[in-house]
Design a protein around this motif. Structure first.
Motif, PDB file in Angstrom:
ATOM      1  N   THR A 281      22.211  54.613 -20.703  1.00 14.90           N
ATOM      2  CA  THR A 281      21.294  56.203 -20.404  1.00 14.90           C
ATOM      3  C   THR A 281      21.892  57.216 -20.922  1.00 14.90           C
ATOM      4  N   TYR A 282      23.215  57.555 -21.153  1.00 14.59           N
ATOM      5  CA  TYR A 282      23.791  58.681 -21.631  1.00 14.59           C
ATOM      6  C   TYR A 282      23.432  58.729 -23.297  1.00 14.59           C
ATOM      7  N   PHE A 283      23.478  57.517 -23.778  1.00  8.17           N
ATOM      8  CA  PHE A 283      23.281  57.371 -25.179  1.00  8.17           C
ATOM      9  C   PHE A 283      21.916  57.823 -25.554  1.00  8.17           C
ATOM     10  N   VAL A 284      20.868  57.360 -24.659  1.00  7.48           N
ATOM     11  CA  VAL A 284      19.587  57.693 -24.820  1.00  7.48           C
ATOM     12  C   VAL A 284      19.375  59.342 -24.648  1.00  7.48           C
ATOM     13  N   MET A 285      19.774  59.693 -23.481  1.00  5.85           N
ATOM     14  CA  MET A 285      19.538  60.998 -22.832  1.00  5.85           C
ATOM     15  C   MET A 285      20.564  62.207 -23.584  1.00  5.85           C
ATOM     16  N   GLU A 286      21.529  61.915 -24.367  1.00  7.12           N
ATOM     17  CA  GLU A 286      22.404  62.847 -24.989  1.00  7.12           C
ATOM     18  C   GLU A 286      21.497  64.042 -25.563  1.00  7.12           C
ATOM     19  N   PRO A 287      20.653  63.842 -26.281  1.00 10.27           N
ATOM     20  CA  PRO A 287      19.738  65.267 -26.999  1.00 10.27           C
ATOM     21  C   PRO A 287      19.157  65.931 -25.779  1.00 10.27           C
ATOM     22  N   VAL A 288      18.705  65.376 -24.743  1.00 10.92           N
ATOM     23  CA  VAL A 288      18.102  65.862 -23.555  1.00 10.92           C
ATOM     24  C   VAL A 288      19.144  66.772 -22.878  1.00 10.92           C
ATOM     25  N   PHE A 289      20.364  66.267 -22.602  1.00  9.15           N
ATOM     26  CA  PHE A 289      21.372  66.950 -21.719  1.00  9.15           C
ATOM     27  C   PHE A 289      21.919  68.142 -22.846  1.00  9.15           C
ATOM     28  N   LEU A 290      22.076  67.868 -23.940  1.00 10.45           N
ATOM     29  CA  LEU A 290      22.493  69.113 -24.913  1.00 10.45           C
ATOM     30  C   LEU A 290      21.620  70.355 -25.035  1.00 10.45           C
TER      31      LEU A 290
ATOM     32  N   ALA B 257      19.280  70.829 -22.416  1.00 10.99           N
ATOM     33  CA  ALA B 257      19.463  71.608 -20.978  1.00 10.99           C
ATOM     34  C   ALA B 257      20.658  72.455 -20.933  1.00 10.99           C
ATOM     35  N   TRP B 258      21.854  72.117 -21.548  1.00  9.63           N
ATOM     36  CA  TRP B 258      22.986  72.624 -21.362  1.00  9.63           C
ATOM     37  C   TRP B 258      22.893  74.030 -22.305  1.00  9.63           C
ATOM     38  N   LYS B 259      22.283  73.792 -23.565  1.00 11.88           N
ATOM     39  CA  LYS B 259      22.175  75.013 -24.322  1.00 11.88           C
ATOM     40  C   LYS B 259      21.221  76.254 -23.943  1.00 11.88           C
TER      41      LYS B 259
ATOM     42  N   THR C 236      15.838  81.530 -13.589  1.00 11.14           N
ATOM     43  CA  THR C 236      15.678  81.150 -15.344  1.00 11.14           C
ATOM     44  C   THR C 236      16.737  80.260 -15.736  1.00 11.14           C
ATOM     45  N   ALA C 237      17.818  80.037 -15.259  1.00 10.81           N
ATOM     46  CA  ALA C 237      18.605  78.801 -15.849  1.00 10.81           C
ATOM     47  C   ALA C 237      18.006  77.599 -15.160  1.00 10.81           C
ATOM     48  N   PHE C 238      17.737  77.648 -14.135  1.00  8.31           N
ATOM     49  CA  PHE C 238      17.049  76.198 -13.740  1.00  8.31           C
ATOM     50  C   PHE C 238      15.487  75.771 -14.540  1.00  8.31           C
ATOM     51  N   LEU C 239      14.963  76.807 -14.634  1.00  5.32           N
ATOM     52  CA  LEU C 239      13.755  76.492 -15.275  1.00  5.32           C
ATOM     53  C   LEU C 239      13.870  76.115 -16.610  1.00  5.32           C
ATOM     54  N   GLN C 240      14.885  76.833 -17.416  1.00  6.43           N
ATOM     55  CA  GLN C 240      15.136  76.382 -18.813  1.00  6.43           C
ATOM     56  C   GLN C 240      15.855  75.260 -18.837  1.00  6.43           C
ATOM     57  N   SER C 241      16.826  74.545 -17.770  1.00  8.29           N
ATOM     58  CA  SER C 241      17.226  73.521 -17.773  1.00  8.29           C
ATOM     59  C   SER C 241      16.447  72.297 -17.590  1.00  8.29           C
ATOM     60  N   VAL C 242      15.504  72.356 -16.826  1.00  5.04           N
ATOM     61  CA  VAL C 242      14.618  71.510 -16.489  1.00  5.04           C
ATOM     62  C   VAL C 242      13.544  71.160 -17.508  1.00  5.04           C
ATOM     63  N   GLU C 243      13.200  72.145 -18.369  1.00  3.45           N
ATOM     64  CA  GLU C 243      12.184  72.028 -19.393  1.00  3.45           C
ATOM     65  C   GLU C 243      12.363  70.798 -20.218  1.00  3.45           C
TER      66      GLU C 243
END
Length: 246
Positions: free
Chosen positions: A98-107, A109-111, A126-133
């Motif tokens: 899951t971490y291997f597949v979702m790493e681009p999504v995690f990055l 959300a972090w940025k 605003t941070a929550f909305l942009q992280s969930v996007e």
């Protein structure tokens, strides 16, 4: 001697606690401030602990983890092994994939959300909305349109909900989970078929030899394991599951 050491340690801990209690009380009173109340701080602390306890489960449910763990569980049942690999190993494998597949999504959300929030550039909402996007975009790409439409029709509000990132999370998350579980069962059926054929062949051979008292699963298990090892089953299945998200 050991009992005396324990008693001395307990007495020392009690003395330290008695000395630290007034300081802790002063810190709590100072943290409340003039405008804060104990009841309000208690509610905030309770809500924070609730969010922290639920957050890991929510984070897992909006990733590919349900799909992977379901397929691996069906695979283990198809081979005929009850406790091998153990549940902890299967869950760990699913988590790292899951971490291997979702790493681009995690990055993303972090940025987009968490990093600006820690730098005090945006507020929490605003941070929550942009992280969930990024998670919304990921879920939209995997949701089955029929499942989404069926859940959308069940809502009390008759507002039109389109399958895009603007859809509410209360509709996207269950649609995504149901779609992933359905897709996992479809793949699990295809994985189960070769092992079922081996069981049927072994059962037919035992019946023709008159060995009706021998359980077919006992005889077919070594053949299924050999078939799975020769085909490099773990790498083949894990690679196919990961490629389905690319």
């Amino acid at each position: 001697m050991i009992l005396r050491i324990k008693i001395v340690c307990l007495l020392g801990a009690a003395v330290l606690f008695a000395q630290a209690a007034p300081v802790a009380a002063q810190d709590i009173a100072f943290s409340l401030g003039d405008d804060g109340s104990i009841s309000a701080r208690t509610v905030q602390l309770f809500l924070l602990l609730t969010v922290l306890s639920v957050a890991p489960g929510i984070a897992i449910m909006v990733t590919c983890f349900p799909f992977l763990i379901t397929v691996f569980s069906i695979l283990r049942q198809g081979i005929g092994l009850q406790q091998s690999p153990p549940n902890m190993l299967i869950v760990s494998l699913a988590l790292f994939l899951t971490y291997f597949v979702m790493e681009p999504v995690f990055l993303a959300a972090w940025k987009n959300g968490i990093q600006p929030l820690t730098a005090q550039q945006i507020d929490i909402e605003t941070a929550f909305l942009q992280s969930v996007e990024p998670f919304k975009l990921f879920m939209v790409s995997r949701i089955d349109i029929d499942t989404f439409s069926a859940l959308s029709d069940l809502r009390y509000s008759r507002d039109s909900n389109n399958l895009d990132e603007q859809a509410p999370l209360s509709l996207l998350v269950p649609s995504f989970m149901l779609s992933e579980i359905t897709r996992a069962f479809q793949i699990g059926f295809l994985i189960y078929l070769p092992f079922l054929i081996i069981d049927l062949v072994v059962a037919a051979i035992l019946m023709s030899m008159g060995m009706m008292m021998v359980p077919p699963s006992v005889v077919s298990l070594p053949f299924k394991l050999a078939f799975f090892v020769v085909a490099d089953g773990w790498s083949l299945i894990a690679g196919s599951l990961v490629r389905s998200y690319m």
